[in-house]
Design an enzyme around this catalytic site. Structure first.
Site, PDB file in Angstrom:
ATOM      1  N   HIS A 177      -6.968 -55.980  -9.050  1.00 16.59           N
ATOM      2  CA  HIS A 177      -6.316 -56.032 -10.341  1.00 16.59           C
ATOM      3  C   HIS A 177      -5.302 -57.072 -10.882  1.00 16.59           C
ATOM      4  O   HIS A 177      -4.830 -57.734  -9.473  1.00 16.59           O
ATOM      5  CB  HIS A 177      -5.559 -54.347  -9.914  1.00 16.59           C
ATOM      6  N   LYS A 225      -7.522 -59.217  -4.134  1.00 15.94           N
ATOM      7  CA  LYS A 225      -7.191 -58.597  -4.933  1.00 15.94           C
ATOM      8  C   LYS A 225      -7.957 -58.436  -6.022  1.00 15.94           C
ATOM      9  O   LYS A 225      -8.117 -59.217  -6.814  1.00 15.94           O
ATOM     10  CB  LYS A 225      -5.709 -58.900  -4.736  1.00 15.94           C
TER      11      LYS A 225
END
Ligand code: PRP
Ligand code: ORO
Length: 226
Positions: free
Chosen positions: A106, A104
């Site tokens: 962000h 991931k």
């Protein structure tokens, strides 16, 4: 066989988690049976599942550990429900952690993990639905060890499929033990499942009849631990 093992086998059948047919596994093996832990879907099934795992983990590894690590995807709900059950049954706050199959990029939880951050000194119990060839453990253990200076105490799976690991001789769970040095255990083995269901009526039906047993035997001829 102990009563709780018989109950767990019946719980898998009642929850429609134990399937018979023709399935392709992560390792590429074609198997006449499949334990789909993603099939535990209701609140009461998940509560019970967490309790079975918590009992088994407490029995084998005690409560001197900090984190339950469940590899994505199905290890995520397994680690969550077991952390809840562990706190309820044994009054011990265990954190859960899982990996992400895709990184991931962000937010406050960027990276390859979700749940609790792993910290130096953490004692970790790995939790999985099954170990078939050991591929998932081979992918996950380096990730866990690479995240912090942790000690892996052991692995608990619900069903030991009793298959050879990648070395082609030993049972995958023994291979994982030899490779990484931590204990590996299961709530029930496939041998126990067969013993409990073969040629016996359960709720008016024989689940493992002679035809299915022959298919399972043929599978074990090829993939059973030697
Ligand atoms: O020992 P192995 O040969 O690795 O096989 C067992 C693994 O395969 C499945 O994962 P998979 O990634 O297919 O399923 P999931 O994404 O649904 O959890 C299962 O949940 C185990 O993690
Ligand atoms: O080896 C696998 O991919 C596998 C076997 C099994 O019984 N259940 C599962 O979810 N995966």
């Amino acid at each position: 066989m102990e009563q709780y093992k018989q109950e767990f086998i019946e719980f898998m059948v009642d929850s429609e988690v134990l399937k018979f047919g023709e399935f392709t596994l992560k390792s590429g093996r074609k198997s006449p049976f499949f334990m789909n832990a993603g099939g535990y879907v209701t609140g009461s099934q998940l509560k019970k599942l967490g309790e079975y795992y918590a009992h088994a983990i407490h029995d084998k590894y005690g409560d001197d550990f900090d984190v339950l690590f469940g590899p994505a995807y199905k290890g995520i709900p397994l680690s969550v429900v077991t952390a809840i059950a562990f706190s309820e049954l044994y009054g011990k706050e265990i954190r859960y952690c899982s990996d992400r199959k895709e990184e991931k990029d962000h937010g406050a939880d960027k990276g390859s993990f979700l749940g609790s951050k792993l910290k130096d000194g953490d004692r970790v119990v790995m939790i999985e639905d099954v170990t078939t060839s050991g591929k998932s453990m081979e992918e996950t253990v380096p990730k866990v060890k690479g995240a912090a200076d942790v000690e892996i105490v052991g692995l608990m799976v619900s069903l030991d499929r009793m298959e050879v690991g990648k070395g082609g001789v030993k049972c995958a769970l023994d291979e994982v033990h030899d490779l990484y040095g931590f204990e590996t255990n299961a709530i029930v083995t496939m041998k126990e499942v067969i013993e409990h269901l073969y040629n016996k009526e359960y709720k008016g039906k024989v689940i493992i009849d002679d035809t299915l047993k022959a298919a399972i035997d043929a599978y074990y001829e090829q993939y059973g631990a030697k």
